[in-house]
Design an enzyme around this catalytic site. Structure first.
Site, PDB file in Angstrom:
ATOM      1  N   SER A   9       0.809  -1.353  -0.026  1.00  0.00           N
ATOM      2  CA  SER A   9      -0.038   0.149   0.020  1.00  0.00           C
ATOM      3  C   SER A   9       0.483   0.927   0.102  1.00  0.00           C
ATOM      4  O   SER A   9       1.420   1.365   1.082  1.00  0.00           O
ATOM      5  CB  SER A   9      -0.827   0.269   1.218  1.00  0.00           C
ATOM      6  OG  SER A   9      -1.617   1.624   1.564  1.00  0.00           O
ATOM      7  N   HIS A  34      -1.432  -1.030  -4.435  1.00  0.00           N
ATOM      8  CA  HIS A  34      -2.920  -0.788  -4.265  1.00  0.00           C
ATOM      9  C   HIS A  34      -2.341   0.928  -3.650  1.00  0.00           C
ATOM     10  O   HIS A  34      -1.794   1.620  -2.628  1.00  0.00           O
ATOM     11  CB  HIS A  34      -2.452  -1.702  -2.300  1.00  0.00           C
ATOM     12  CG  HIS A  34      -3.599  -1.372  -1.875  1.00  0.00           C
ATOM     13  ND1 HIS A  34      -4.882  -1.569  -2.136  1.00  0.00           N
ATOM     14  CD2 HIS A  34      -4.298  -0.649  -0.718  1.00  0.00           C
ATOM     15  CE1 HIS A  34      -6.151  -1.530  -1.404  1.00  0.00           C
ATOM     16  NE2 HIS A  34      -5.456  -1.111  -0.710  1.00  0.00           N
ATOM     17  N   ASP A  36      -4.671   3.337  -1.899  1.00  0.00           N
ATOM     18  CA  ASP A  36      -6.026   4.219  -0.945  1.00  0.00           C
ATOM     19  C   ASP A  36      -6.305   5.668  -0.792  1.00  0.00           C
ATOM     20  O   ASP A  36      -5.590   6.619  -1.323  1.00  0.00           O
ATOM     21  CB  ASP A  36      -4.981   3.770   0.154  1.00  0.00           C
ATOM     22  CG  ASP A  36      -5.013   2.790   1.257  1.00  0.00           C
ATOM     23  OD1 ASP A  36      -5.598   1.933   0.800  1.00  0.00           O
ATOM     24  OD2 ASP A  36      -3.696   1.898   1.183  1.00  0.00           O
ATOM     25  N   MET A  38      -8.767   8.438   0.544  1.00  0.00           N
ATOM     26  CA  MET A  38     -10.035   8.712   1.571  1.00  0.00           C
ATOM     27  C   MET A  38     -10.677   9.788   0.558  1.00  0.00           C
ATOM     28  O   MET A  38      -9.924  11.289   0.785  1.00  0.00           O
ATOM     29  CB  MET A  38      -9.167   8.887   2.441  1.00  0.00           C
ATOM     30  CG  MET A  38      -7.739   7.277   2.948  1.00  0.00           C
ATOM     31  SD  MET A  38      -7.012   7.205   4.138  1.00  0.00           S
ATOM     32  CE  MET A  38      -6.619   6.122   4.399  1.00  0.00           C
ATOM     33  N   HIS A  67      -8.115   1.474  -3.966  1.00  0.00           N
ATOM     34  CA  HIS A  67      -8.999   1.282  -2.907  1.00  0.00           C
ATOM     35  C   HIS A  67     -10.252   2.739  -2.567  1.00  0.00           C
ATOM     36  O   HIS A  67      -9.023   3.634  -1.709  1.00  0.00           O
ATOM     37  CB  HIS A  67      -8.460   0.175  -1.209  1.00  0.00           C
ATOM     38  CG  HIS A  67      -8.903   0.401  -0.466  1.00  0.00           C
ATOM     39  ND1 HIS A  67      -8.831   0.186   0.538  1.00  0.00           N
ATOM     40  CD2 HIS A  67     -10.733   0.254  -0.604  1.00  0.00           C
ATOM     41  CE1 HIS A  67      -9.676  -0.102   1.897  1.00  0.00           C
ATOM     42  NE2 HIS A  67     -11.175  -0.018   1.059  1.00  0.00           N
ATOM     43  N   MET A  69     -12.017   4.913  -0.092  1.00  0.00           N
ATOM     44  CA  MET A  69     -12.601   4.737   0.604  1.00  0.00           C
ATOM     45  C   MET A  69     -13.032   6.555   0.651  1.00  0.00           C
ATOM     46  O   MET A  69     -12.628   7.441   1.261  1.00  0.00           O
ATOM     47  CB  MET A  69     -11.532   5.058   1.856  1.00  0.00           C
ATOM     48  CG  MET A  69     -10.951   3.561   2.415  1.00  0.00           C
ATOM     49  SD  MET A  69      -9.928   3.587   3.086  1.00  0.00           S
ATOM     50  CE  MET A  69      -8.448   3.520   1.785  1.00  0.00           C
ATOM     51  N   MET A 138     -12.143  -5.278   5.188  1.00  0.00           N
ATOM     52  CA  MET A 138     -11.121  -5.074   6.263  1.00  0.00           C
ATOM     53  C   MET A 138     -10.619  -5.127   7.594  1.00  0.00           C
ATOM     54  O   MET A 138     -11.675  -6.126   8.026  1.00  0.00           O
ATOM     55  CB  MET A 138     -11.935  -2.739   6.561  1.00  0.00           C
ATOM     56  CG  MET A 138     -11.908  -2.076   4.914  1.00  0.00           C
ATOM     57  SD  MET A 138     -10.536  -1.958   4.708  1.00  0.00           S
ATOM     58  CE  MET A 138      -9.495  -1.607   6.153  1.00  0.00           C
ATOM     59  N   GLY A 146      -0.338   1.861   9.593  1.00  0.00           N
ATOM     60  CA  GLY A 146      -0.388   1.325  10.634  1.00  0.00           C
ATOM     61  C   GLY A 146      -1.240   1.216  11.917  1.00  0.00           C
ATOM     62  O   GLY A 146      -0.715   0.822  13.155  1.00  0.00           O
ATOM     63  N   ASP A 176      -6.789  -6.080   4.005  1.00  0.00           N
ATOM     64  CA  ASP A 176      -6.464  -5.079   4.500  1.00  0.00           C
ATOM     65  C   ASP A 176      -5.917  -4.473   5.787  1.00  0.00           C
ATOM     66  O   ASP A 176      -6.873  -3.790   6.031  1.00  0.00           O
ATOM     67  CB  ASP A 176      -6.620  -4.286   3.395  1.00  0.00           C
ATOM     68  CG  ASP A 176      -6.597  -2.699   3.306  1.00  0.00           C
ATOM     69  OD1 ASP A 176      -5.219  -2.450   3.947  1.00  0.00           O
ATOM     70  OD2 ASP A 176      -6.656  -1.889   2.073  1.00  0.00           O
ATOM     71  N   GLY A 177      -4.882  -4.081   6.154  1.00  0.00           N
ATOM     72  CA  GLY A 177      -4.818  -3.722   7.641  1.00  0.00           C
ATOM     73  C   GLY A 177      -4.540  -3.805   7.962  1.00  0.00           C
ATOM     74  O   GLY A 177      -4.923  -5.792   8.320  1.00  0.00           O
ATOM     75  N   GLY A 198       0.592  -2.242   4.470  1.00  0.00           N
ATOM     76  CA  GLY A 198       1.331  -1.050   4.650  1.00  0.00           C
ATOM     77  C   GLY A 198       2.652  -1.021   4.768  1.00  0.00           C
ATOM     78  O   GLY A 198       3.760  -0.622   4.480  1.00  0.00           O
TER      79      GLY A 198
HETATM   80  C1  DX5 Z   1      -6.563   1.850   6.070  1.00  0.00           C
HETATM   81  C2  DX5 Z   1      -6.158   1.364   4.166  1.00  0.00           C
HETATM   82  C3  DX5 Z   1      -4.434   0.840   4.120  1.00  0.00           C
HETATM   83  C4  DX5 Z   1      -3.268   1.073   4.824  1.00  0.00           C
HETATM   84  C5  DX5 Z   1      -3.005  -0.189   5.387  1.00  0.00           C
HETATM   85  O1  DX5 Z   1      -7.636   2.299   5.824  1.00  0.00           O
HETATM   86  O2  DX5 Z   1      -6.640   0.621   3.065  1.00  0.00           O
HETATM   87  O3  DX5 Z   1      -4.473   0.000   2.438  1.00  0.00           O
HETATM   88  O4  DX5 Z   1      -3.227   1.383   3.882  1.00  0.00           O
HETATM   89  O5  DX5 Z   1      -1.644   0.127   5.689  1.00  0.00           O
HETATM   90  P1  DX5 Z   1      -1.454  -0.824   7.107  1.00  0.00           P
HETATM   91  O6  DX5 Z   1      -1.180  -2.325   6.176  1.00  0.00           O
HETATM   92  O7  DX5 Z   1      -0.316  -0.280   7.617  1.00  0.00           O
HETATM   93  O8  DX5 Z   1      -2.273  -1.265   8.228  1.00  0.00           O
HETATM   94 ZN    ZN Z   2      -6.432   0.218   1.404  1.00  0.00          ZN
END
Ligand code: DX5
Ligand code: ZN
Length: 221
Positions: A9, A34, A36, A38, A67, A69, A138, A146, A176-177, A198
């Site tokens: 990510s 990947h 993200d 937001m 992805h 959001m 998720m 993180g 993811d996460g 990520g």
């Molecule tokens: C969170 C994102 C993830 C995020 C994951 O809302 O969708 O893709 O980057 O990060 P880590 O692997 O650090 O949890």
């Molecule tokens: Zn994501």
């Protein structure tokens, strides 16, 4: 047995060195980039938008796994197709007309993804699963990298796997996460096909090696 896909990510990348980090993924054994997106409404955070994705697209050589959001993602399907997205994932919770949204994603030549928040039950996909290429579960609350992994995710993967088999669907399962090499094996054993990571990748001393470590951890045969 098919190899588990790894999707680093870019949210955890060094944005001052974005080209370098995208090229690291290009040269690594990872499968997808990947990305993200937001909007500060669907989730409390704002990440990056079209100009940054355009810059990523310029250097990325692997499929862009986008992805979203964001609320009402239907508004931007054509835009993300033009930005080179190969997989476009929308949140179940953000779509009033999910079936229509997925048909539009397909019509724009992309794979369909549906993401579920930790509180959203797998059962809600019963009537739509055959239209979904990838379900993104998720394993943290969306909005930030993180965070720590939510253990109930394993039960959700198993329930989803059961639904996919029962419906004769070809849907892949993406997690993811909070993914690390410590939980990767258990996730794959439960039925995960794609792992997003990520912080675990980009905050490590050697991201290329960390991607290899994840692949090694998921090799369960
Ligand atoms: C969170 C994102 C993830 C995020 C994951 O809302 O969708 O893709 O980057 O990060 P880590 O692997 O650090 O949890
Ligand atoms: Zn994501």
């Amino acid at each position: 047995m098919t190899k588990t896909k790894i999707a680093p990510s870019l949210l955890a990348a060094d944005f001052g060195n974005l080209q370098r980090d995208v090229e690291m993924v290009n040269k690594s054994e990872a499968d997808w980039h990947h990305i993200d997106v937001m909007d500060g409404v669907f989730v409390p955070n704002i990440s990056y938008g079209m100009p940054v994705i355009k810059a990523i697209q310029k250097y990325a050589t692997k499929p862009l796994d986008v992805h979203l959001m964001i609320v009402d993602p239907n508004r931007y399907i054509e835009t993300f197709a033009a930005l080179g997205a190969k997989i476009l994932t929308v949140h179940y919770e953000a779509c009033t007309h999910l079936h229509r949204t997925l048909q539009t994603i397909k019509a724009n030549g992309m794979k369909t993804g549906v993401a579920l928040n930790p509180h959203t039950n797998i059962k809600l996909l019963e009537d739509i699963i055959n239209d979904i290429d990838i379900v993104l579960i998720m394993s943290v609350n969306p909005g930030f990298g993180g965070q720590s992994f939510i253990e109930n995710t394993y039960n959700k993967i198993k329930a989803l796997k059961e639904l996919i088999t029962r419906k004769g669907a070809k849907t892949e399962i993406e997690i993811d996460g909070g993914v690390t090499s410590a939980n990767a094996k258990k996730l794959v054993e439960a039925g995960a096909d794609v792992l997003v990571a990520g912080s675990f990748v980009f905050k490590s001393d050697n991201p290329t090696q960390t991607i290899l470590d994840l692949i090694k951890a998921t090799d369960i045969h």
